[in-house]
Write a protein that holds these residues in place. Sequence first.
Motif, PDB file in Angstrom:
ATOM      1  N   ARG A 250      16.851  22.897  39.812  1.00 32.58           N
ATOM      2  CA  ARG A 250      15.434  22.850  40.035  1.00 32.58           C
ATOM      3  C   ARG A 250      14.534  24.035  39.728  1.00 32.58           C
ATOM      4  O   ARG A 250      13.528  24.379  40.396  1.00 32.58           O
ATOM      5  CB  ARG A 250      15.213  22.242  41.239  1.00 32.58           C
ATOM      6  CG  ARG A 250      15.951  21.158  41.094  1.00 32.58           C
ATOM      7  CD  ARG A 250      15.237  20.255  42.192  1.00 32.58           C
ATOM      8  NE  ARG A 250      15.951  18.890  41.856  1.00 32.58           N
ATOM      9  CZ  ARG A 250      16.148  17.868  42.403  1.00 32.58           C
ATOM     10  NH1 ARG A 250      15.303  17.660  43.683  1.00 32.58           N
ATOM     11  NH2 ARG A 250      16.933  17.060  42.393  1.00 32.58           N
ATOM     12  N   GLY A 251      15.296  25.184  38.872  1.00 41.08           N
ATOM     13  CA  GLY A 251      14.306  26.394  38.585  1.00 41.08           C
ATOM     14  C   GLY A 251      14.097  27.370  39.658  1.00 41.08           C
ATOM     15  O   GLY A 251      13.072  28.180  39.493  1.00 41.08           O
ATOM     16  N   ASP A 252      14.915  27.079  40.873  1.00 43.12           N
ATOM     17  CA  ASP A 252      14.736  28.226  41.755  1.00 43.12           C
ATOM     18  C   ASP A 252      15.527  29.368  41.815  1.00 43.12           C
ATOM     19  O   ASP A 252      15.469  30.242  42.839  1.00 43.12           O
ATOM     20  CB  ASP A 252      14.824  27.503  43.018  1.00 43.12           C
ATOM     21  CG  ASP A 252      16.074  26.731  43.260  1.00 43.12           C
ATOM     22  OD1 ASP A 252      17.044  26.829  42.360  1.00 43.12           O
ATOM     23  OD2 ASP A 252      16.461  26.195  44.361  1.00 43.12           O
ATOM     24  N   PHE A 281      23.892  26.281  31.162  1.00 42.07           N
ATOM     25  CA  PHE A 281      24.484  26.122  29.824  1.00 42.07           C
ATOM     26  C   PHE A 281      25.770  25.747  30.248  1.00 42.07           C
ATOM     27  O   PHE A 281      26.458  25.972  31.072  1.00 42.07           O
ATOM     28  CB  PHE A 281      24.446  27.412  29.009  1.00 42.07           C
ATOM     29  CG  PHE A 281      24.883  27.505  27.499  1.00 42.07           C
ATOM     30  CD1 PHE A 281      23.724  27.246  26.742  1.00 42.07           C
ATOM     31  CD2 PHE A 281      26.080  27.436  27.125  1.00 42.07           C
ATOM     32  CE1 PHE A 281      23.954  26.877  25.191  1.00 42.07           C
ATOM     33  CE2 PHE A 281      26.260  27.295  25.568  1.00 42.07           C
ATOM     34  CZ  PHE A 281      25.092  26.977  25.013  1.00 42.07           C
ATOM     35  N   GLN A 282      26.112  24.606  29.019  1.00 45.14           N
ATOM     36  CA  GLN A 282      27.368  23.858  29.321  1.00 45.14           C
ATOM     37  C   GLN A 282      28.424  25.042  29.498  1.00 45.14           C
ATOM     38  O   GLN A 282      28.363  26.005  28.623  1.00 45.14           O
ATOM     39  CB  GLN A 282      27.691  23.034  27.967  1.00 45.14           C
ATOM     40  CG  GLN A 282      26.731  21.707  27.993  1.00 45.14           C
ATOM     41  CD  GLN A 282      27.007  20.766  29.191  1.00 45.14           C
ATOM     42  OE1 GLN A 282      27.844  20.965  30.275  1.00 45.14           O
ATOM     43  NE2 GLN A 282      26.452  19.702  29.193  1.00 45.14           N
ATOM     44  N   VAL A 283      29.457  24.761  30.079  1.00 51.27           N
ATOM     45  CA  VAL A 283      30.477  25.822  30.374  1.00 51.27           C
ATOM     46  C   VAL A 283      31.726  25.705  29.503  1.00 51.27           C
ATOM     47  O   VAL A 283      32.470  26.872  29.424  1.00 51.27           O
ATOM     48  CB  VAL A 283      31.033  25.921  31.875  1.00 51.27           C
ATOM     49  CG1 VAL A 283      30.026  26.260  32.955  1.00 51.27           C
ATOM     50  CG2 VAL A 283      31.716  24.470  32.093  1.00 51.27           C
ATOM     51  N   CYS A 331      10.982  18.823  28.913  1.00 47.94           N
ATOM     52  CA  CYS A 331      10.542  18.847  30.374  1.00 47.94           C
ATOM     53  C   CYS A 331      11.710  19.533  31.262  1.00 47.94           C
ATOM     54  O   CYS A 331      12.928  18.845  31.124  1.00 47.94           O
ATOM     55  CB  CYS A 331      10.418  17.493  30.892  1.00 47.94           C
ATOM     56  SG  CYS A 331       9.641  17.783  32.566  1.00 47.94           S
ATOM     57  N   GLU A 332      11.417  20.445  31.771  1.00 47.30           N
ATOM     58  CA  GLU A 332      12.481  21.475  32.545  1.00 47.30           C
ATOM     59  C   GLU A 332      11.843  22.173  33.547  1.00 47.30           C
ATOM     60  O   GLU A 332      10.780  22.656  33.539  1.00 47.30           O
ATOM     61  CB  GLU A 332      13.093  22.202  31.506  1.00 47.30           C
ATOM     62  CG  GLU A 332      14.054  23.763  32.237  1.00 47.30           C
ATOM     63  CD  GLU A 332      15.045  23.109  32.935  1.00 47.30           C
ATOM     64  OE1 GLU A 332      15.782  22.172  32.572  1.00 47.30           O
ATOM     65  OE2 GLU A 332      15.412  23.659  34.005  1.00 47.30           O
ATOM     66  N   ALA A 333      12.508  22.277  34.649  1.00 49.41           N
ATOM     67  CA  ALA A 333      12.006  22.983  35.868  1.00 49.41           C
ATOM     68  C   ALA A 333      12.250  24.507  35.934  1.00 49.41           C
ATOM     69  O   ALA A 333      11.184  25.334  36.403  1.00 49.41           O
ATOM     70  CB  ALA A 333      12.480  22.577  37.093  1.00 49.41           C
TER      71      ALA A 333
END
Length: 446
Positions: A250-252, A281-283, A331-333
């Motif tokens: 959540r972008g924190d 990012f996918q690991v 859309c992304e936090a």
Amino acid sequence: MSDRDDRATQDIAVPGESREVVIEALSSDGRGVARDDGLVWLVRGGLPGDRVRARVSRARRRFVEGEVDALLAPAPERREPPCPAWSRCGGCPWMPLPEGEQARWKGKVVADALRRIGGIEAEVDPVVASPRALGYRNKVEFTYSREQGSPVLGLFGPGRPPRLSRIEACMLQGTAANELLRSLHDLLPEGPWQKARVAIRSSRVHDELLVALRTEPRATPEARALARELRRRHPRLAGVVEWRSAPGRRGDATYSKLSGRTWLPEEIGGTRFRLPATAFFQVNPEAAEKLLDIALEEAGALFGLNVLDLYSGVGVQALTAARKGATVQACEADASAIECGLEAAEREGIDKVRFQQAEVGRTMRGPGDPVDVVLANPPRDGFGKGVAEGIARRKAKRVVIVSCDPATLARDLKALVAEGYRLDRVRPVDLFPQTPHVETVASLSR
Ligand SMILES: C[S@@+](CC[C@H](N)C(=O)[O-])C[C@H]1O[C@@H](n2cnc3c(N)ncnc32)[C@H](O)[C@@H]1O
């Protein structure tokens, strides 16, 4: 599951007691499933076909949690785990199973979750294998803390309570990252931190590395000295950052520079990103290419269509869809992920993508223009409240979900089916060999 109540479960299975059971299946969190005396057992360390002596660790309302005390007769498929740290480290619980068996069970776990939680009987495609079974991870997060009075840099073990165990090398990451880990063992200061998290990130582009450090109390002058010395020893270490709070949620997450750069180059779907230390990012980047291809294949022809990319991260799917001629709203936090996506779009001349920094649930509960296709790649807890309804209200004809949790995927699919969507295809991809985790692409239409 049994219908016995709590008391009855506790009467039959008393914590500390042992019982001989045969493991029949694997649960979605990777534990062995057995049945005994009318009760379902979830046994950590048990694999299908094993006969084990299981010790009760906890009697839950409807099942018993246990640990393997002794392996009485191993399953025929069991192999010697290739990692010397395997028994002390909880990171790879399925390593004793050959990769083909792991994939077969992941497919079953997905089908089972869809049936049990989603009420959906679906044909699940065979699990797509990861190009690499080992050395595939571009990020491993270690803990540096005191264990029985001594400082330890490592990973938590499989037992309860989990014990931190020193890890010299992790077979899931590459050679350069393991060389860096060895230097961290030499250089981490003994005194100043009660607890620290140390993430080593690596990139396929120029084989660069990045270290992200989270310390309690906050980073001290020792952290800067450590960062400088690490970069002196490892010329491919692009930078060391200090991060605060959980990355990618959540972008924190926030970060600041200790030395060098705060980002790594990463390339996927033909787009080069300057990936900030804390952005999702996918690991497993090689398997992530496959996942992206499958998701975009399920989305179908996109030229001229309006696409909504929910939980977009840096915009891996959004930019690829825009390259295919779609007009994309992402859309992304996480502000740092959006900054990274915008920078990549501008540098690559991709102009049909817009990013919105927002909480997806809040956005989708509000009004919105109709869209043709929704791509969604939610975190482990799945869609927020009202997201499925919001997708239906926007009249999306096609929905493609990429999910890392079969249980929340099943719940979200159920909500979309209730909105009139039909599940067309379910395609799991093994992004996490040696572990029970699986990514799944599910596509729907109406
Ligand atoms: C599984 S990642 C997918 C990222 C991207 N689609 C990709 O493939 O790289 C989930 C992303 O959702 C973001 N996220 C988590 N919860 C969110 C929320 N409630 N609203 C908006 N973004 C959220 C995270 O920051 C993260 O970037």
